[in-house]
Design a protein around this motif. Structure first.
Motif, PDB file in Angstrom:
ATOM      1  N   ILE A 348       3.802   8.052 -31.768  1.00 40.95           N
ATOM      2  CA  ILE A 348       2.958   7.402 -30.881  1.00 40.95           C
ATOM      3  C   ILE A 348       1.699   7.222 -31.097  1.00 40.95           C
ATOM      4  N   LYS A 349       1.040   7.926 -31.853  1.00 45.46           N
ATOM      5  CA  LYS A 349      -0.440   7.775 -32.273  1.00 45.46           C
ATOM      6  C   LYS A 349      -0.519   6.560 -33.136  1.00 45.46           C
ATOM      7  N   TYR A 350       0.133   6.319 -34.346  1.00 40.71           N
ATOM      8  CA  TYR A 350       0.391   5.139 -34.767  1.00 40.71           C
ATOM      9  C   TYR A 350       0.458   3.869 -33.991  1.00 40.71           C
ATOM     10  N   TYR A 351       1.512   3.928 -33.026  1.00 38.14           N
ATOM     11  CA  TYR A 351       1.698   2.936 -32.211  1.00 38.14           C
ATOM     12  C   TYR A 351       0.285   2.677 -31.510  1.00 38.14           C
ATOM     13  N   LEU A 352      -0.207   3.460 -30.700  1.00 37.73           N
ATOM     14  CA  LEU A 352      -1.454   3.195 -29.981  1.00 37.73           C
ATOM     15  C   LEU A 352      -2.396   2.855 -30.726  1.00 37.73           C
ATOM     16  N   GLN A 353      -2.571   3.333 -31.917  1.00 41.13           N
ATOM     17  CA  GLN A 353      -3.908   3.207 -32.389  1.00 41.13           C
ATOM     18  C   GLN A 353      -3.969   1.915 -33.274  1.00 41.13           C
ATOM     19  N   TYR A 354      -2.743   1.614 -33.755  1.00 43.66           N
ATOM     20  CA  TYR A 354      -2.719   0.291 -34.737  1.00 43.66           C
ATOM     21  C   TYR A 354      -1.788  -0.817 -34.246  1.00 43.66           C
ATOM     22  N   LEU A 355      -0.665  -0.594 -33.664  1.00 47.16           N
ATOM     23  CA  LEU A 355       0.273  -1.592 -33.179  1.00 47.16           C
ATOM     24  C   LEU A 355      -0.198  -2.129 -32.113  1.00 47.16           C
ATOM     25  N   ARG A 356      -0.197  -1.261 -30.888  1.00 42.49           N
ATOM     26  CA  ARG A 356      -0.423  -2.026 -29.683  1.00 42.49           C
ATOM     27  C   ARG A 356      -1.798  -3.013 -29.612  1.00 42.49           C
ATOM     28  N   PRO A 357      -2.704  -2.491 -30.225  1.00 46.47           N
ATOM     29  CA  PRO A 357      -4.112  -3.593 -29.981  1.00 46.47           C
ATOM     30  C   PRO A 357      -3.704  -4.946 -30.701  1.00 46.47           C
ATOM     31  N   ILE A 358      -2.620  -5.011 -31.461  1.00 42.05           N
ATOM     32  CA  ILE A 358      -2.588  -6.254 -32.380  1.00 42.05           C
ATOM     33  C   ILE A 358      -2.006  -7.453 -31.282  1.00 42.05           C
ATOM     34  N   ALA A 359      -2.847  -8.448 -31.313  1.00 47.86           N
ATOM     35  CA  ALA A 359      -2.561  -9.654 -30.564  1.00 47.86           C
ATOM     36  C   ALA A 359      -1.370 -10.451 -30.927  1.00 47.86           C
ATOM     37  N   SER A 360      -0.379 -10.800 -30.152  1.00 45.06           N
ATOM     38  CA  SER A 360       0.784 -11.594 -30.556  1.00 45.06           C
ATOM     39  C   SER A 360       0.211 -12.824 -31.371  1.00 45.06           C
ATOM     40  N   ARG A 386       7.001 -11.321 -32.624  1.00 45.93           N
ATOM     41  CA  ARG A 386       6.131 -10.143 -32.547  1.00 45.93           C
ATOM     42  C   ARG A 386       6.554  -8.932 -33.436  1.00 45.93           C
ATOM     43  N   GLU A 387       7.893  -9.144 -33.074  1.00 47.71           N
ATOM     44  CA  GLU A 387       8.565  -8.008 -34.129  1.00 47.71           C
ATOM     45  C   GLU A 387       8.306  -8.169 -35.818  1.00 47.71           C
ATOM     46  N   ARG A 388       8.698  -9.504 -35.941  1.00 49.10           N
ATOM     47  CA  ARG A 388       8.389  -9.911 -37.381  1.00 49.10           C
ATOM     48  C   ARG A 388       6.868  -9.648 -37.993  1.00 49.10           C
ATOM     49  N   GLN A 389       6.058 -10.015 -36.915  1.00 49.13           N
ATOM     50  CA  GLN A 389       4.730 -10.086 -37.185  1.00 49.13           C
ATOM     51  C   GLN A 389       4.285  -8.422 -37.271  1.00 49.13           C
ATOM     52  N   LEU A 390       4.754  -7.671 -36.555  1.00 50.62           N
ATOM     53  CA  LEU A 390       4.132  -6.258 -36.876  1.00 50.62           C
ATOM     54  C   LEU A 390       4.908  -5.619 -37.948  1.00 50.62           C
ATOM     55  N   ASP A 391       6.060  -6.256 -38.315  1.00 50.81           N
ATOM     56  CA  ASP A 391       6.710  -5.790 -39.560  1.00 50.81           C
ATOM     57  C   ASP A 391       6.010  -6.087 -40.827  1.00 50.81           C
ATOM     58  N   GLN A 392       5.338  -7.226 -40.599  1.00 50.88           N
ATOM     59  CA  GLN A 392       4.675  -7.649 -41.939  1.00 50.88           C
ATOM     60  C   GLN A 392       3.466  -7.012 -42.086  1.00 50.88           C
ATOM     61  N   PHE A 393       2.872  -6.823 -40.557  1.00 52.47           N
ATOM     62  CA  PHE A 393       1.620  -5.781 -40.919  1.00 52.47           C
ATOM     63  C   PHE A 393       1.731  -4.411 -41.476  1.00 52.47           C
ATOM     64  N   GLU A 394       2.917  -3.935 -41.318  1.00 50.17           N
ATOM     65  CA  GLU A 394       3.148  -2.601 -41.615  1.00 50.17           C
ATOM     66  C   GLU A 394       3.514  -2.594 -43.300  1.00 50.17           C
ATOM     67  N   GLN A 395       3.916  -3.970 -43.542  1.00 54.99           N
ATOM     68  CA  GLN A 395       4.347  -3.946 -45.160  1.00 54.99           C
ATOM     69  C   GLN A 395       2.896  -4.101 -45.835  1.00 54.99           C
ATOM     70  N   ALA A 396       2.071  -4.652 -45.084  1.00 51.49           N
ATOM     71  CA  ALA A 396       0.701  -5.082 -45.769  1.00 51.49           C
ATOM     72  C   ALA A 396      -0.238  -3.942 -45.631  1.00 51.49           C
ATOM     73  N   ASN A 397       0.039  -3.044 -44.594  1.00 52.44           N
ATOM     74  CA  ASN A 397      -0.899  -1.800 -44.581  1.00 52.44           C
ATOM     75  C   ASN A 397      -0.020  -0.408 -44.601  1.00 52.44           C
ATOM     76  N   PRO A 398       0.807  -0.212 -45.699  1.00 53.29           N
ATOM     77  CA  PRO A 398       1.817   0.962 -45.778  1.00 53.29           C
ATOM     78  C   PRO A 398       0.777   2.406 -45.537  1.00 53.29           C
ATOM     79  N   ASN A 399      -0.424   2.308 -45.911  1.00 55.83           N
ATOM     80  CA  ASN A 399      -0.959   3.572 -45.617  1.00 55.83           C
ATOM     81  C   ASN A 399      -1.246   4.170 -44.398  1.00 55.83           C
ATOM     82  N   LEU A 400      -1.143   3.249 -43.242  1.00 60.25           N
ATOM     83  CA  LEU A 400      -1.596   3.503 -41.822  1.00 60.25           C
ATOM     84  C   LEU A 400      -0.498   4.343 -41.434  1.00 60.25           C
ATOM     85  N   CYS A 401       0.646   4.315 -41.654  1.00 56.47           N
ATOM     86  CA  CYS A 401       1.721   5.001 -40.740  1.00 56.47           C
ATOM     87  C   CYS A 401       2.222   6.227 -41.448  1.00 56.47           C
TER      88      CYS A 401
END
Ligand code: CTP
Length: 401
Positions: A348-360, A386-401
């Protein structure tokens, strides 16, 4: 004991001082007896910050308020059936109250009032510590204390004036809790017994009247202490039919409020309602007409609970997590997560801090520009993108999750 009103005036704001000085002169000139009464006297004697001021007038308070409003540029609201007037300005307000006595035609009903003198006005009040008055005069003034409220203030006791006080007005049960928590006072033993006997009368009191006090109780700085008292005195059980306020709930509330004290009502209400069955939680939330954002969160709560297994058993991608959690209010997610396993809290913290603020990146306008006819499929296309965009974000930032 004699008190110098100047020391009361000195703790007031300059604007209030001016007005009270004027009131003292005007009352003296017209030989109209006016008294500081109730909470302001109590708090001043306790050397606590004095809030709103109540002045009881032996005479027509509304007529006096109209003279006031002709002199000072303050807002005037009158309540003729009760003979009261409220004068308010930027930082404060003052109530002028025609001294009155009250008679309760039935328990838990509104009282019938008739104009009276100060003694009768004090006799209608809730607790001895609120039954104190100081006459507004130009010379040292005696504390008017017919119920020995000063002694109770010194001993830290909340005491009703008579045996029917809580039954006549069950909202006083909530007031007793509020004052006990705020002042760190105890119930005088007989008052504690009377409070227990009066608990069933809470059911006969209208939700609007109950909320007048419950809302104050839940938004005071001492709300968590008040909730613990309300729980141990059986008041929460009486109000909500079940539930309660355990030590662990209290701990959760403390942690949540440390970062978001401006959301106190929503946080304590959600935690309180989390102890009830979902339908009961919704019924109580509607019964007390909680603000709409809080009502929506209470309605969403069971949907979130239903995702607990998914969140704890499956490893969701960033895109899936976002799709699952995006319908929920951030505050709801935080309150619910505060009692969950660490792995869920982490997601939930990961979602609120990093994913939710990302604009589509992809919007409906882009789809239009691509010539795709507008329709229900837009929603699906945008969600998939959006799902694809966030998955790409995660691949590019593996250390955040
Ligand atoms: N009062 C009462 N019974 C109630 C509500 C109020 O007897 N159910 C009386 C009390 O004597 C109280 C006064 O009306 O002192 C004014 O009420 P309120 O402004 O609610 O009380 P305060 O004591 O000023 O409380 P607070 O410090 O929270 O403003």
């Amino acid at each position: 004991m004699l008190y110098d009103l100047n020391s009361f005036l000195r703790q007031a704001s300059p604007v209030l001082q001016q007005r009270l000085q004027w009131l003292i002169q005007t009352a003296n000139t017209h030989n109209c007896a006016c008294y500081l009464v109730g909470g302001c006297v109590r708090d001043w004697l306790l050397e606590r910050p004095v809030g709103d001021i109540d002045v009881v007038v032996e005479g027509d308070a509304i007529a006096l308020a109209k003279v006031w409003a002709a002199v000072w540029p303050d807002q005037l609201h009158t309540h003729p059936p009760f003979g009261t007037a409220t004068l308010s300005w930027q930082d404060s307000s003052l109530d002028l109250i025609s001294a009155r006595s009250e008679y309760y035609p039935q328990p838990a009903a509104l009282p019938v009032v008739s104009f009276a003198n100060l003694a009768a006005d004090l006799a209608r009040r809730d607790f001895t510590i609120n039954c104190l008055a100081l006459r507004l005069i130009n010379q040292p003034t005696e504390l008017i204390d017919p119920q020995h409220g000063y002694a109770d203030l010194q001993h830290g006791l909340i005491r009703v004036l008579h045996d029917l006080s809580f039954i006549n007005d069950p909202t006083r049960i909530l007031r007793a809790i509020r004052f006990a928590a705020r002042l760190n006072f105890e119930l005088e033993p007989q008052t504690a017994i009377l409070l227990q006997h009066a608990l069933p009368w809470l059911d006969q009191t209208t939700p609007a009247r109950l909320w007048n006090e419950l809302g104050l109780l839940l938004t005071e700085p001492s709300a968590l202490v008040a909730l613990s008292l309300a729980d141990s005195w059986g008041v929460l059980n009486q109000l909500f039919g079940s539930g309660g306020w355990s030590a662990s709930l209290n701990q959760q509330a403390q942690t949540l409020l440390a970062n978001q004290s401006d959301q106190q009502l929503a946080i304590v209400w959600l935690l309180l309602m989390s102890q009830l069955a979902p339908s009961a939680a919704q019924t109580q939330t509607q019964r007390f007409s909680l603000p709409k954002p809080i009502r929506l969160m209470v309605e969403q709560w069971p949907q979130l609970v239903a995702f607990e297994a998914t969140l704890s058993q499956t490893t969701l991608s960033a895109g899936q997590l976002d799709r699952l959690l995006s319908p929920f209010e951030p505050l709801l997610l935080e309150v619910w997560a505060s009692n969950q396993a660490t792995s869920i809290q982490h997601q939930i913290k990961y979602y609120l801090q990093y994913l939710r603020p990302i604009a589509s990146i992809l919007t409906g306008r882009d789809l239009q520009a691509q010539g795709i006819p507008a329709g229900p499929n837009y929603k699906t296309l945008l969600a998939e993108a959006r799902e694809r965009q966030l998955d790409q974000f995660e691949q590019a930032n593996p250390n955040l999750c």
